[in-house]
Structures are given as structure tokens and as C-alpha cells.
Scaffold this motif. Structure first.
Motif, PDB file in Angstrom:
ATOM      1  N   PHE A 169       0.813  -1.209   0.000  1.00  0.00           N
ATOM      2  CA  PHE A 169       0.000   0.000   0.000  1.00  0.00           C
ATOM      3  C   PHE A 169       0.847   1.260   0.000  1.00  0.00           C
ATOM      4  O   PHE A 169       1.938   1.295   0.574  1.00  0.00           O
ATOM      5  CB  PHE A 169      -0.908   0.033   1.232  1.00  0.00           C
ATOM      6  N   ALA A 170       0.302   2.309  -0.632  1.00  0.00           N
ATOM      7  CA  ALA A 170       0.838   3.664  -0.534  1.00  0.00           C
ATOM      8  C   ALA A 170      -0.350   4.567  -0.212  1.00  0.00           C
ATOM      9  O   ALA A 170      -1.219   4.801  -1.060  1.00  0.00           O
ATOM     10  CB  ALA A 170       1.501   4.093  -1.837  1.00  0.00           C
ATOM     11  N   SER A 171      -0.417   5.041   1.021  1.00  0.00           N
ATOM     12  CA  SER A 171      -1.609   5.757   1.488  1.00  0.00           C
ATOM     13  C   SER A 171      -1.741   7.132   0.842  1.00  0.00           C
ATOM     14  O   SER A 171      -0.742   7.767   0.497  1.00  0.00           O
ATOM     15  CB  SER A 171      -1.558   5.897   3.013  1.00  0.00           C
ATOM     16  N   TYR A 172      -3.000   7.599   0.686  1.00  0.00           N
ATOM     17  CA  TYR A 172      -3.193   8.926   0.095  1.00  0.00           C
ATOM     18  C   TYR A 172      -4.419   9.678   0.604  1.00  0.00           C
ATOM     19  O   TYR A 172      -4.634  10.837   0.226  1.00  0.00           O
ATOM     20  CB  TYR A 172      -3.249   8.849  -1.431  1.00  0.00           C
ATOM     21  N   ARG A 173      -5.240   9.075   1.463  1.00  0.00           N
ATOM     22  CA  ARG A 173      -6.413   9.788   1.957  1.00  0.00           C
ATOM     23  C   ARG A 173      -6.916   9.119   3.227  1.00  0.00           C
ATOM     24  O   ARG A 173      -6.737   7.909   3.401  1.00  0.00           O
ATOM     25  CB  ARG A 173      -7.514   9.797   0.875  1.00  0.00           C
ATOM     26  N   LYS A 174      -7.507   9.899   4.114  1.00  0.00           N
ATOM     27  CA  LYS A 174      -8.124   9.315   5.300  1.00  0.00           C
ATOM     28  C   LYS A 174      -9.302   8.450   4.885  1.00  0.00           C
ATOM     29  O   LYS A 174     -10.014   8.758   3.919  1.00  0.00           O
ATOM     30  CB  LYS A 174      -8.615  10.412   6.250  1.00  0.00           C
ATOM     31  N   ASP A 175      -9.503   7.377   5.623  1.00  0.00           N
ATOM     32  CA  ASP A 175     -10.631   6.487   5.381  1.00  0.00           C
ATOM     33  C   ASP A 175     -11.633   6.658   6.502  1.00  0.00           C
ATOM     34  O   ASP A 175     -11.440   6.153   7.612  1.00  0.00           O
ATOM     35  CB  ASP A 175     -10.161   5.034   5.314  1.00  0.00           C
ATOM     36  N   PHE A 251     -24.310   1.881   5.496  1.00  0.00           N
ATOM     37  CA  PHE A 251     -22.994   2.070   6.078  1.00  0.00           C
ATOM     38  C   PHE A 251     -21.969   1.973   4.963  1.00  0.00           C
ATOM     39  O   PHE A 251     -21.804   0.917   4.343  1.00  0.00           O
ATOM     40  CB  PHE A 251     -22.743   0.995   7.140  1.00  0.00           C
ATOM     41  N   GLY A 252     -21.288   3.087   4.670  1.00  0.00           N
ATOM     42  CA  GLY A 252     -20.350   3.083   3.564  1.00  0.00           C
ATOM     43  C   GLY A 252     -19.376   4.238   3.641  1.00  0.00           C
ATOM     44  O   GLY A 252     -19.317   4.962   4.648  1.00  0.00           O
ATOM     45  N   PRO A 253     -18.599   4.461   2.589  1.00  0.00           N
ATOM     46  CA  PRO A 253     -17.603   5.529   2.590  1.00  0.00           C
ATOM     47  C   PRO A 253     -18.225   6.907   2.824  1.00  0.00           C
ATOM     48  O   PRO A 253     -19.236   7.254   2.200  1.00  0.00           O
ATOM     49  CB  PRO A 253     -16.986   5.425   1.191  1.00  0.00           C
ATOM     50  N   ASN A 254     -17.612   7.680   3.690  1.00  0.00           N
ATOM     51  CA  ASN A 254     -18.139   8.998   4.029  1.00  0.00           C
ATOM     52  C   ASN A 254     -18.258   9.933   2.830  1.00  0.00           C
ATOM     53  O   ASN A 254     -19.240  10.692   2.744  1.00  0.00           O
ATOM     54  CB  ASN A 254     -17.269   9.632   5.113  1.00  0.00           C
ATOM     55  N   PRO A 255     -17.322   9.927   1.864  1.00  0.00           N
ATOM     56  CA  PRO A 255     -17.485  10.842   0.730  1.00  0.00           C
ATOM     57  C   PRO A 255     -18.793  10.645  -0.022  1.00  0.00           C
ATOM     58  O   PRO A 255     -19.435  11.615  -0.425  1.00  0.00           O
ATOM     59  CB  PRO A 255     -16.276  10.520  -0.150  1.00  0.00           C
ATOM     60  N   GLY A 256     -19.189   9.389  -0.233  1.00  0.00           N
ATOM     61  CA  GLY A 256     -20.438   9.117  -0.930  1.00  0.00           C
ATOM     62  C   GLY A 256     -21.650   9.537  -0.128  1.00  0.00           C
ATOM     63  O   GLY A 256     -22.629  10.074  -0.674  1.00  0.00           O
ATOM     64  N   VAL A 257     -21.616   9.303   1.184  1.00  0.00           N
ATOM     65  CA  VAL A 257     -22.729   9.705   2.049  1.00  0.00           C
ATOM     66  C   VAL A 257     -22.884  11.228   2.043  1.00  0.00           C
ATOM     67  O   VAL A 257     -23.991  11.758   1.916  1.00  0.00           O
ATOM     68  CB  VAL A 257     -22.509   9.182   3.483  1.00  0.00           C
ATOM     69  N   ALA A 258     -21.760  11.929   2.155  1.00  0.00           N
ATOM     70  CA  ALA A 258     -21.803  13.394   2.148  1.00  0.00           C
ATOM     71  C   ALA A 258     -22.293  13.924   0.806  1.00  0.00           C
ATOM     72  O   ALA A 258     -23.061  14.891   0.751  1.00  0.00           O
ATOM     73  CB  ALA A 258     -20.424  13.952   2.469  1.00  0.00           C
ATOM     74  N   PHE A 277     -17.148   6.652  11.452  1.00  0.00           N
ATOM     75  CA  PHE A 277     -16.303   5.685  12.147  1.00  0.00           C
ATOM     76  C   PHE A 277     -15.070   5.465  11.291  1.00  0.00           C
ATOM     77  O   PHE A 277     -15.155   5.380  10.055  1.00  0.00           O
ATOM     78  CB  PHE A 277     -17.052   4.364  12.343  1.00  0.00           C
ATOM     79  N   SER A 278     -13.918   5.365  11.913  1.00  0.00           N
ATOM     80  CA  SER A 278     -12.682   5.153  11.167  1.00  0.00           C
ATOM     81  C   SER A 278     -12.683   3.792  10.487  1.00  0.00           C
ATOM     82  O   SER A 278     -13.090   2.783  11.072  1.00  0.00           O
ATOM     83  CB  SER A 278     -11.471   5.242  12.113  1.00  0.00           C
ATOM     84  N   GLY A 279     -12.194   3.778   9.258  1.00  0.00           N
ATOM     85  CA  GLY A 279     -12.118   2.518   8.536  1.00  0.00           C
ATOM     86  C   GLY A 279     -11.103   1.544   9.103  1.00  0.00           C
ATOM     87  O   GLY A 279     -11.037   0.392   8.668  1.00  0.00           O
ATOM     88  N   ALA A 280     -10.311   1.973  10.076  1.00  0.00           N
ATOM     89  CA  ALA A 280      -9.338   1.079  10.720  1.00  0.00           C
ATOM     90  C   ALA A 280      -9.752   0.719  12.141  1.00  0.00           C
ATOM     91  O   ALA A 280      -8.948   0.211  12.911  1.00  0.00           O
ATOM     92  CB  ALA A 280      -7.957   1.721  10.729  1.00  0.00           C
TER      93      ALA A 280
END
Length: 344
Positions: A169-175, A251-258, A277-280
Motif C-alpha cells: 500500500f501507498a496511502s493517500y487519503r483518510k478512510d 454504512f459506507g464511505p463517508n465521501p459518498g454519504v456526504a 467511524f474510522s475505517g481502521a
């Protein structure tokens, strides 16, 4: 006892209104997320090194032209096979219907757009490679990485310890994950899984959020409480189920809900976020990451390319174009800690 959603007692008129509102959302989403396979670039890299993000977004993003130059020192880090191919094959898991603003088919009804494929195109530009976008179902996205048909996935993939057994993995955004309910609902998550008792919640199959939700379901079952989990084939069907009262929450990714909360604000049945809720898990901030086959040698050059975009400002402008500035990370890391194996 948690406060339950007052959806099951809808009158026939209320039900029709709910379906109408959900249909409106689904109609918009269908325009954004028709079926697709391989995709031409919605964000094109011009001769002067300009990548335009947010094209064909149908209002989900502000079209923004970003100048991006190849960094030869990072290109030199690439595995020889990828460097010689001259292209970066990017996998997206948006079939059968994607989720705005993350990944979906654009207003031309054929081109993949969204924050995820656009970011993959920006990274490819730094690497000096031509982006080649391939669209899969979520499950087949990982098969594509395993088989070598895909170099890297940019598809809202959460960094987890389980996935690290097979992927780098190479991280690039908060989950951040979120619960979506009808705006008129009084229910809120409040960070406590106990508040899910008695509800019917939809979640995407094979996702990180499904893992978390099923663990909460198991905990509630041990306490003699019930949480019903339902699945639908795509986001459009989920929207309809929420609007008609067949489910209490999604219950799903916050960007889509917003995004859907903004889009439905003026419809008869608007939706809202009811808690994140944090994805981790509870003790670690989740991270979305570029995902490559373990040992492929791609993670470091990907992280270096992402950090180049962060340091030179294109990263912040990409996030701003998609209204995702609150999910920015200060740096990309290779294989950072992810969702624990036991989510404890």
C-alpha cells in the motif's frame, strides 16, 4: 434501548414520496454510473503536462486543470517492466454502478471519472506513464491485481493488515466511514455499536465496512440483540431501499454519504450522515491507499509520486475539486498500520 428509525410506519402516501425521492437520487446516480469496462481517460494529460480533473463529473466536482511534470528520479524507481511499458494500468472497482464522487461513469455515459481514477491519472503523470483505466466489480478488482492485469488500484481501498498478506500500500487519503439515514430520522450512531440494535442496515459485500459491521452484529448477537444486514447489487438499489423504508441506514464511505446528502437536500426525502467511524477501527485512523501486488516494487515509487503531488500543491487542489479536503493526509506512507486482523 436505542432510538429506532420511524420508517416502518410510513403511510402509503409517505412510501410513495420516499420512493419518488429515492428515484430522483437513483436517476442522477444512473447518469453518473452506467456500466463500463475499460475506459478512456476522463482527465487527459496534455502535451504541456496538464491533467484536468473533474471532467464529465455531472456536478460532483469542480473541473480543475493541474500542471503536472514527470519526475525522472521517481520514474527510475519503477520496476523495469512497468517503466518500459510506458503505461500505468489502473484498476477501479466501479461495476455494476459506481459511487459519486469516488468512481462512476461520467456524463458522456462511457468514461470513468471520479476522485479515485482522477488521482490515479495524476500519479501516472508524475511517473511519466500513460494512465490506462480498467473497470471491474469490487471482487474482480483484486483478481485483476493478483493476475497482473492491473498494476495498481485507485479505488477507495482501505489499508488493512489482512490485505497486507497479498498487497502493498501507498496511502493517500483518510478512510472515514459513515451511516446514511433519511434526514427526518432521529437515529444517530454516536460512535456506539450498541445503537445499531434492532436496525436493518445495508453495506457493500466484500468491503472493509462489511467486516466491521458483521463484527458488530456478532457482538450484539452475544448480547441477545439483533442487527439485520442487507445487501443490494449497487448504490442505486440501496438508495431506493433507504427511501422506501426497507432499510434503516446504509454504512459506507463517508465521501459518498456526504455527496448524496448534498444532492438530495431539496428532494422530498433528503438524506443525512448519522455518524462516522474510522475505517481502521476505534483506535486507529483508517487510510485509503494505492494497492499493488505484494513484492511488485510499486509501493515506494507510488508513495514518492503522491508525496510529490502533496508537496507541490496538486494534491490539495484535487481534494478541493471533489469537496474532500477534510480527508487530506500530510504524507503518503508505504504499508502504514491498518485495520487490525481482529478489529479489537
Amino acid at each position: 434501548m436505542p432510538t429506532h428509525l420511524s420508517l416502518r410506519g410510513l403511510t402509503r402516501r409517505g412510501l410513495i414520496r420516499g420512493v419518488t425521492a429515492a428515484t430522483a437520487v437513483a436517476t442522477l446516480a444512473t447518469g453518473l454510473a452506467a456500466c463500463g469496462g475499460d475506459s478512456e481517460a476522463a482527465a487527459k494529460t496534455g502535451s504541456a503536462g496538464t491533467v484536468t480533473v473533474g471532467q464529465l463529473s455531472n456536478g460532483a466536482a469542480k473541473e480543475t486543470a493541474l500542471k503536472v511534470s514527470e519526475v525522472k528520479s521517481i520514474n527510475a524507481e519503477l520496476p523495469a517492466s512497468v517503466r518500459k511499458s510506458g503505461k500505468l494500468v489502473i484498476g477501479i472497482g466501479a461495476l455494476p454502478a459506481g459511487t459519486a464522487p469516488l468512481n462512476y461513469v461520467g456524463s458522456d455515459q462511457k468514461t470513468l471519472t471520479g476522485s479515485e481514477p482522477d488521482f490515479g491519472r495524476l500519479v501516472a503523470a508524475v511517473l511519466g506513464l500513460k494512465p490506462e483505466i480498467k473497470n471491474f466489480t469490487w471482487e474482480n478488482l483484486f483478481v485483476g491485481i493478483d493476475s497482473g492485469k492491473v498494476d495498481v488500484a485507485f479505488s477507495n481501498v482501505t489499508d488493512t493488515e489482512e490485505r497486507k498478506k497479498k498487497y502493498d500500500f501507498a496511502s493517500y487519503r483518510k478512510d472515514n466511514l459513515a451511516f446514511e439515514v433519511l434526514k427526518k430520522s432521529t437515529w444517530n450512531f454516536d460512535g456506539d455499536y450498541e445503537n445499531l440494535a434492532g436496525l436493518t442496515v445495508s453495506v457493500g459485500s466484500g468491503t472493509n465496512q462489511e467486516k466491521i459491521l458483521l463484527e458488530w452484529k456478532a457482538k450484539l448477537a452475544k448480547e441477545g440483540k439483533k442487527l439485520t444486514v442487507k445487501y443490494f447489487p449497487d448504490q442505486n438499489a440501496t438508495n431506493l431501499a433507504l427511501g422506501s423504508g426497507r432499510i434503516d441506514a446504509f454504512f459506507g464511505p463517508n465521501p459518498g454519504v456526504a455527496y448524496r446528502a448534498r444532492q438530495t437536500a431539496r428532494t422530498p426525502n433528503p438524506t443525512r450522515g448519522a455518524g462516522t467511524f474510522s475505517g481502521a477501527g476505534a483506535s486507529l485512523q483508517g487510510l485509503i491507499a494505492a494497492t499493488a501486488k505484494k513484492g511488485s516494487g510499486l509501493a515506494k515509487p507510488l508513495a514518492d509520486a503522491i508525496n510529490h503531488l502533496i508537496e507541490n500543491g496538486q494534491y490539495a487542489k484535487w481534494l478541493a475539486a471533489y469537496n474532500l479536503a477534510n480527508e487530506a493526509v500530510p504524507t503518503s506512507r508505504v504499508n502504514p498500520p491498518g485495520l487490525p486482523l481482529d478489529n479489537s
